[in-house]
Design an enzyme around this catalytic site. Sequence first.
Site, short mmCIF file in Angstrom:
data_model
loop_
_atom_site.label_atom_id
_atom_site.label_comp_id
_atom_site.label_asym_id
_atom_site.label_seq_id
_atom_site.Cartn_x
_atom_site.Cartn_y
_atom_site.Cartn_z
CE LYS A 202 -3.67 2.30 2.59
NZ LYS A 202 -4.63 2.17 3.69
CE LYS A 255 -6.02 1.87 -0.52
NZ LYS A 255 -6.43 1.93 0.84
C1 PBG Z 1 -7.77 3.08 5.47
C2 PBG Z 1 -7.99 3.03 4.01
C3 PBG Z 1 -7.78 4.01 3.02
C4 PBG Z 1 -8.25 3.49 1.82
C5 PBG Z 1 -8.71 2.20 2.09
N1 PBG Z 1 -8.52 1.92 3.43
C6 PBG Z 1 -7.29 5.41 3.14
C7 PBG Z 1 -5.91 5.73 3.48
O1 PBG Z 1 -5.06 4.86 3.68
O2 PBG Z 1 -5.68 6.92 3.61
C8 PBG Z 1 -8.26 4.22 0.51
C9 PBG Z 1 -9.22 3.68 -0.48
C10 PBG Z 1 -9.50 4.57 -1.64
O3 PBG Z 1 -8.86 5.61 -1.87
O4 PBG Z 1 -10.41 4.22 -2.39
N2 PBG Z 1 -6.46 3.14 5.88
#
Ligand code: PBG
Length: 332
Positions: A202, A255
């Site tokens: 991520k 992601k």
């Molecule tokens: C929680 C989380 C996030 C997303 C999914 N789970 C936000 C982040 O890490 O700031 C983002 C998903 C998206 O942008 O569609 N940590």
Amino acid sequence: MKEEIVMKDLQFARHRRLRNSANMRALVRETHLHKEDLIYPIFFVEGENKRNAVQSMPGVYQVSLDLVNDEMQELVDLGIKSVLVFGVPAEKDEVGSQAYHDHGIVQKGIRQIKENFPELVVIADTCLCQYTDHGHCGIIEEGKVLNDPTLDLLARTAVSQARAGADVIAPSNMMDGFVAAIRHGLDEAGFEHIPVMSYAVKYASAFYGPFRDAAHSSPQFGDRKTYQMDPANRLEAMREAASDIEEGADFLIVKPALSYLDIMRDMKNNFNLPVVAYNVSGEYSMIKAAAQNGWINEKDIVLEKLTSMKRAGADLIITYHAKDVARWLTDK
Ligand code: PBG
């Protein structure tokens, strides 16, 4: 009169033979998008009769639990088999206690879905940022996000989600050891059969902006760069995934998706777990905005981009486009 050049002895391949007709193209198509590939993210909010439009994500709503059954029925009718659930709690505090409360918004929502739609695969996003008043994904001390003390809260969150009936736990918070802690917590509580879909890779991405509107989860100070990954790094993704697998992950999420197709391919080539692409909020919003302006053909672009994720190695795709895509695949 111009002289013609004679092409008699030219040697070349006739690739166009396999593109001659729609049916010929269908026969040789290498990558297919199926409804079974789609996971639909949904945001639960406290209150009644609420269907709050998320400004930066046209077509996405925060829904109150009394409307969730209708929403789920629509998904089931469209042939979607799985949802990823997020909660927008009414109250936040320093340690995100609503994240692991048995009657938290997500736990209530999961219970309700599983009562009414037991066959839907419910995936719970396990993180603290929607639940903490500072908006970070862990406990804060002197402006720093603490790793190890956060692990206990994540395990508690996962167990409470499993107790509510979640079929899959998807930890997204990027603390080191989060898969180990959650796996241990689940096993201790008798949930050894519940898989972990780890947000293994991520990145600290600007593409999450619209999600933070939807989930009210923007960090109130600083950013997430001390725990989410540097977009410039590829080997680091391999290290992250390898340790998550060692700790017991059952799926690997990459992601965001679109700017990270190379990483998806790395995951596919180097590991043997199902790879999940998270087609994130910013990727969705850009397409919606351009489509609303009439600048692009939304359907063609969405199908092309999701196909590219599968071609890059994704087995599953978490996407806000899921309902539209399911409709398009039905009409095909
Ligand atoms: C929680 C989380 C996030 C997303 C999914 N789970 C936000 C982040 O890490 O700031 C983002 C998903 C998206 O942008 O569609 N940590």
